[in-house]
Design an enzyme around this catalytic site. Structure first.
Site, short mmCIF file in Angstrom:
data_model
loop_
_atom_site.label_atom_id
_atom_site.label_comp_id
_atom_site.label_asym_id
_atom_site.label_seq_id
_atom_site.Cartn_x
_atom_site.Cartn_y
_atom_site.Cartn_z
CD GLU A 1 15.69 47.19 -33.90
OE1 GLU A 1 14.72 47.08 -34.68
OE2 GLU A 1 16.13 46.23 -33.25
CG ASP A 2 11.33 46.61 -35.43
OD1 ASP A 2 12.29 46.62 -34.62
OD2 ASP A 2 10.88 45.56 -35.90
CG ASP B 1 10.87 43.81 -26.27
OD1 ASP B 1 10.02 44.36 -25.57
OD2 ASP B 1 11.00 42.58 -26.35
CG PHE C 1 3.54 40.68 -28.98
CD1 PHE C 1 4.89 40.46 -28.76
CD2 PHE C 1 3.03 40.45 -30.25
CE1 PHE C 1 5.72 40.03 -29.78
CE2 PHE C 1 3.85 40.01 -31.28
CZ PHE C 1 5.20 39.79 -31.04
NE ARG D 1 8.15 40.39 -40.84
CZ ARG D 1 8.97 40.53 -39.79
NH1 ARG D 1 9.10 41.69 -39.22
NH2 ARG D 1 9.64 39.49 -39.33
#
Ligand code: IMP
Ligand code: MG
Length: 179
Positions: free
Chosen positions: A96-97, A100, A151, A164
């Site tokens: 996963e990036d 959260d 963020f 990205r």
């Protein structure tokens, strides 16, 4: 794009060093296990492409695309693209990036466990533990960086599909998402 960034949180050099470090750990972990490495689209692609080349044992690549139902904070998830492999009896490593709220990873683990893999582990590049919501019990087995509740974009992560392709992780200027 660079002008929209408040500050760089993790540089390109730091990212590459961390990826090599994770790769060494995973290489030892998955020796002789021929794991299926599952990437969670789309944010993970950049990390995935880097990390897979640092895992120096045979492995298979697969991807899933999931998203939450648009316009809700309910946490209901939708599978947009399923795995192409049968994972029963196989060692599965989810990449996963960012971890959260944890809703995506919880959903993914619950979904994949039903298919009886031999093992199921999570490797996330970033973790924002402060954001976790109640009901999420999954934990990451391997983490690149724990970051504050801000963020971030770049290295695969987007804001409205932008940024990205930035080579570093940066904190987006607040004016970029408040306007
Ligand atoms: P979850 O809230 O843990 O389910 O994460 C859902 C998804 O939200 C992640 O896979 C990312 O695509 C996205 N996300 C969460 N935090 C950030 C961030 O700081 N920047 C960009 N995308 C994020
Ligand atoms: Mg993602």
């Amino acid at each position: 794009m660079h002008n929209d960034i408040e500050r760089v949180l993790i540089t390109e050099e730091e990212i590459q060093a961390k990826v090599r470090e994770l790769g060494e750990v995973l290489t030892r972990e998955y020796e002789g296990k021929n794991p299926i490495v599952v990437g969670v689209l789309k944010g993970v692609v950049v990390f995935y492409a880097d990390l897979i080349r640092q895992i120096k044992v045979p492995c298979q690549m697969d991807f899933m695309w999931i998203s939450s139902y648009a316009g809700t904070e309910s946490g209901k998830m939708l599978v947009r693209q399923k795995l192409s492999n049968n994972i029963e009896g196989r060692h599965v490593l989810i990449l996963e990036d960012i971890f959260d709220t944890g809703r995506s990873l919880q959903f993914l683990v619950d979904t994949l466990k039903e298919q009886n893999p031999a093992s199921l582990k999570i490797c996330t590049f970033l973790d924002k533990p402060e954001r976790r919501v109640p009901g999420v019990t999954v934990k990451a087995d391997y983490t690149g960086y724990v970051i504050p509740n801000e963020f971030v974009v770049g290295y695969g992560l987007d804001f409205n599909e932008k940024y990205r392709n930035l080579p570093y992780i940066g904190v987006l200027k607040e004016e970029m998402y408040s306007k």
